[in-house]
Design a protein around this motif. Structure first.
Motif, PDB file in Angstrom:
ATOM      1  N   SER A 151      -6.260  -4.252   5.679  1.00 50.42           N
ATOM      2  CA  SER A 151      -5.977  -4.626   4.287  1.00 50.42           C
ATOM      3  C   SER A 151      -4.597  -5.263   4.176  1.00 50.42           C
ATOM      4  O   SER A 151      -4.418  -6.282   3.499  1.00 50.42           O
ATOM      5  CB  SER A 151      -6.058  -3.393   3.385  1.00 50.42           C
ATOM      6  N   GLU A 152      -3.631  -4.662   4.834  1.00 52.88           N
ATOM      7  CA  GLU A 152      -2.262  -5.184   4.815  1.00 52.88           C
ATOM      8  C   GLU A 152      -2.212  -6.593   5.399  1.00 52.88           C
ATOM      9  O   GLU A 152      -1.604  -7.509   4.816  1.00 52.88           O
ATOM     10  CB  GLU A 152      -1.351  -4.245   5.611  1.00 52.88           C
ATOM     11  N   LEU A 153      -2.858  -6.782   6.540  1.00 51.38           N
ATOM     12  CA  LEU A 153      -2.843  -8.087   7.208  1.00 51.38           C
ATOM     13  C   LEU A 153      -3.578  -9.154   6.404  1.00 51.38           C
ATOM     14  O   LEU A 153      -3.249 -10.340   6.488  1.00 51.38           O
ATOM     15  CB  LEU A 153      -3.453  -7.966   8.605  1.00 51.38           C
ATOM     16  N   LYS A 154      -4.560  -8.737   5.623  1.00 45.65           N
ATOM     17  CA  LYS A 154      -5.344  -9.679   4.829  1.00 45.65           C
ATOM     18  C   LYS A 154      -4.831  -9.784   3.387  1.00 45.65           C
ATOM     19  O   LYS A 154      -5.495 -10.328   2.514  1.00 45.65           O
ATOM     20  CB  LYS A 154      -6.827  -9.276   4.839  1.00 45.65           C
ATOM     21  N   GLU A 155      -3.651  -9.226   3.162  1.00 50.26           N
ATOM     22  CA  GLU A 155      -2.961  -9.340   1.870  1.00 50.26           C
ATOM     23  C   GLU A 155      -3.741  -8.706   0.725  1.00 50.26           C
ATOM     24  O   GLU A 155      -3.775  -9.217  -0.389  1.00 50.26           O
ATOM     25  CB  GLU A 155      -2.620 -10.805   1.560  1.00 50.26           C
ATOM     26  N   ARG A 156      -4.359  -7.568   1.015  1.00 50.95           N
ATOM     27  CA  ARG A 156      -4.979  -6.746  -0.017  1.00 50.95           C
ATOM     28  C   ARG A 156      -4.088  -5.535  -0.280  1.00 50.95           C
ATOM     29  O   ARG A 156      -3.441  -5.019   0.639  1.00 50.95           O
ATOM     30  CB  ARG A 156      -6.359  -6.236   0.414  1.00 50.95           C
ATOM     31  N   LYS A 157      -4.067  -5.097  -1.519  1.00 50.73           N
ATOM     32  CA  LYS A 157      -3.397  -3.838  -1.819  1.00 50.73           C
ATOM     33  C   LYS A 157      -4.270  -2.693  -1.308  1.00 50.73           C
ATOM     34  O   LYS A 157      -5.492  -2.837  -1.232  1.00 50.73           O
ATOM     35  CB  LYS A 157      -3.179  -3.701  -3.324  1.00 50.73           C
ATOM     36  N   TRP A 158      -3.671  -1.575  -0.964  1.00 48.13           N
ATOM     37  CA  TRP A 158      -4.470  -0.480  -0.427  1.00 48.13           C
ATOM     38  C   TRP A 158      -3.900   0.877  -0.828  1.00 48.13           C
ATOM     39  O   TRP A 158      -2.701   1.017  -1.055  1.00 48.13           O
ATOM     40  CB  TRP A 158      -4.585  -0.575   1.097  1.00 48.13           C
ATOM     41  N   ILE A 159      -4.806   1.842  -0.910  1.00 45.99           N
ATOM     42  CA  ILE A 159      -4.448   3.233  -1.167  1.00 45.99           C
ATOM     43  C   ILE A 159      -5.079   4.060  -0.065  1.00 45.99           C
ATOM     44  O   ILE A 159      -6.287   3.992   0.157  1.00 45.99           O
ATOM     45  CB  ILE A 159      -4.972   3.712  -2.534  1.00 45.99           C
ATOM     46  N   GLY A 172       0.776  -1.232   0.000  1.00 40.70           N
ATOM     47  CA  GLY A 172       0.000   0.000   0.000  1.00 40.70           C
ATOM     48  C   GLY A 172       0.806   1.281   0.000  1.00 40.70           C
ATOM     49  O   GLY A 172       2.017   1.291   0.243  1.00 40.70           O
ATOM     50  N   LYS A 173       0.082   2.378  -0.272  1.00 44.52           N
ATOM     51  CA  LYS A 173       0.678   3.709  -0.262  1.00 44.52           C
ATOM     52  C   LYS A 173      -0.225   4.659   0.522  1.00 44.52           C
ATOM     53  O   LYS A 173      -1.447   4.602   0.392  1.00 44.52           O
ATOM     54  CB  LYS A 173       0.844   4.237  -1.688  1.00 44.52           C
ATOM     55  N   LEU A 174       0.391   5.531   1.312  1.00 42.04           N
ATOM     56  CA  LEU A 174      -0.343   6.503   2.120  1.00 42.04           C
ATOM     57  C   LEU A 174       0.057   7.916   1.714  1.00 42.04           C
ATOM     58  O   LEU A 174       1.244   8.234   1.630  1.00 42.04           O
ATOM     59  CB  LEU A 174      -0.045   6.284   3.610  1.00 42.04           C
ATOM     60  N   TYR A 175      -0.975   8.757   1.460  1.00 43.55           N
ATOM     61  CA  TYR A 175      -0.753  10.147   1.069  1.00 43.55           C
ATOM     62  C   TYR A 175      -1.317  11.067   2.151  1.00 43.55           C
ATOM     63  O   TYR A 175      -2.235  10.693   2.886  1.00 43.55           O
ATOM     64  CB  TYR A 175      -1.456  10.447  -0.255  1.00 43.55           C
TER      65      TYR A 175
END
Length: 390
Positions: free
Chosen positions: A323-331, A105-108
């Motif tokens: 999302s990270e723990l469940k192996e999903r990509k995230w924005i 993931g990426k955080l803005y």
């Protein structure tokens, strides 16, 4: 909107209009402050004492019923010509940078609308939005949380539209808010998405409320883009079991043998999502935050590993961590400070342990922690009926 339509500018002009029409100033103020369209005798008195027609008043107060929508549709070309001279919206900022990143993931840190304008259409699988509730709370970002009703709803429609644009066909859209606001927002969402569920999530507060029913649930709206969602595989829940005697909390009568060993179907009323109060799980002080259990259920139900989850209101970062723990990509994006979200990722083992505990108790009719005790006490289990059948 209402006072502006009637050219009421101050208390003096309000009192004059009240005297002229015979409608009390208090009731006129109610129509204005609540952005309500008058009906019955009040409407007739207003139309009689102004040069307005019913349609004009509806347009000026932004009261769009099906009759007015049909009229607008029939005159779309003329209306478009009137509006086409308006300037196009400003282009998005091109200096938005990623301030935190993981493999998934990426955080803005910026306004979500600025980020959304840089995102490709049809690019994310889930949108989950938990916007400010317009309750005049003080957020670290210093945003204005005390907007007029029409301003707040206009803002909500703006980000909801952009979120729908970036959602893939078949993607799922969730928004978490007070029932009051979601009643308005649902009308807009119904015009661009397919309604799935109004999910009521129980809130276990005991606050005294005078003059109205005690509000005891949050509203979670669930929509999809297109006719049906690409992914829908909700968890199953365990049946109610007494933690002391290990017996049934509900009488299932003669249907016990027909119950699914994997658990009970999830309904649209969720009674088992606890508020985050304990210091062990709370990640930011002075503000509410969402339960890991809530986001786990939503993400599990509507996505697969590798899918992209977008949350336009970062808050404490619950959506991103789950999302990270469940192996999903995230924005992710947060207009206020993001240090708390980054710290949460640095200590993600805490949320990992919490999530593991949550998932241990689902997708089984009888949780593991109760199964052995029920057998010892001679209470029924799904295997009881399998043995009898054989």
């Amino acid at each position: 909107m209402f006072f502006k339509a009637l050219q009421i500018e101050d208390r003096l002009s309000l009192n004059r209009f009240s005297k002229k029409t015979g409608i009390s100033a208090k009731r006129l103020k109610y129509y204005n402050d609540g952005n309500k369209m008058p009906t019955g005798k009040d409407l007739n008195l207003i139309l009689k004492n102004t040069d307005l027609s019913k349609i004009e008043l509806m347009l000026l107060t932004e009261t769009f019923n099906h009759e007015l929508k049909s009229l607008i549709a029939k005159n779309a070309q003329q209306i478009e010509k009137l509006l086409s001279s308006k300037k196009e919206r400003k282009e998005s900022k091109n200096d938005i940078k990623t301030l935190f990143e993981t493999e998934l993931g990426k955080l803005y840190q910026c306004d979500c609308l600025d980020l959304l304008k840089t995102m490709e259409s049809d690019s994310v699988d889930i949108v989950f939005a938990d916007p400010p509730f317009n309750l005049n709370k003080l957020y670290p970002s210093r945003i204005d949380d005390d907007l007029k009703t029409e301003q707040y709803l206009s803002w909500c429609e703006n980000w909801a539209y952009e979120c729908t644009r970036v959602l893939k066909p078949g993607g799922s859209f969730f928004t978490w808010n007070l029932p009051k606001w979601n009643t308005y927002l649902s009308e807009f969402l119904n015009s661009i998405l397919t309604f799935r569920h109004w999910i009521s999530v129980d809130i276990k507060y005991s606050l005294p409320v005078r003059g109205r029913l005690y509000p005891s649930h949050y509203s979670l709206l669930y929509y999809c883009k297109g006719e049906k969602p690409n992914t829908f595989h909700p968890d199953r829940l365990p049946m109610g079991i007494c933690p002391h005697c290990y017996g049934d909390l509900k009488d299932y009568g003669g249907y016990k043998n027909k119950m699914n060993p994997d658990g009970i179907n999830i309904s649209d009323v969720w009674l088992d999502i606890p508020p985050v109060r304990h210091a062990k799980y709370k990640k930011r002080n002075g503000s509410n935050e969402l339960s890991v259990k809530l986001l786990d259920r939503i993400i599990e139900m509507s996505s697969n590993k590798g899918d992209v989850v977008f949350d336009p209101f970062g808050g404490s970062g619950t959506t991103y961590v789950v999302s990270e723990l469940k192996e999903r990509k995230w924005i992710g994006v947060e207009v206020g400070p993001i240090n708390g979200i980054i710290d949460r990722f640095n200590n993600i083992h805490e949320d990992r342990a919490n999530l593991k505990k949550i998932r241990n108790d689902i997708n089984a009719l009888i949780p593991k922690k109760y199964y052995k005790k029920r057998v010892e006490k001679g209470l029924w289990t799904p295997e009881t009926f399998q043995i009898k059948a054989s």
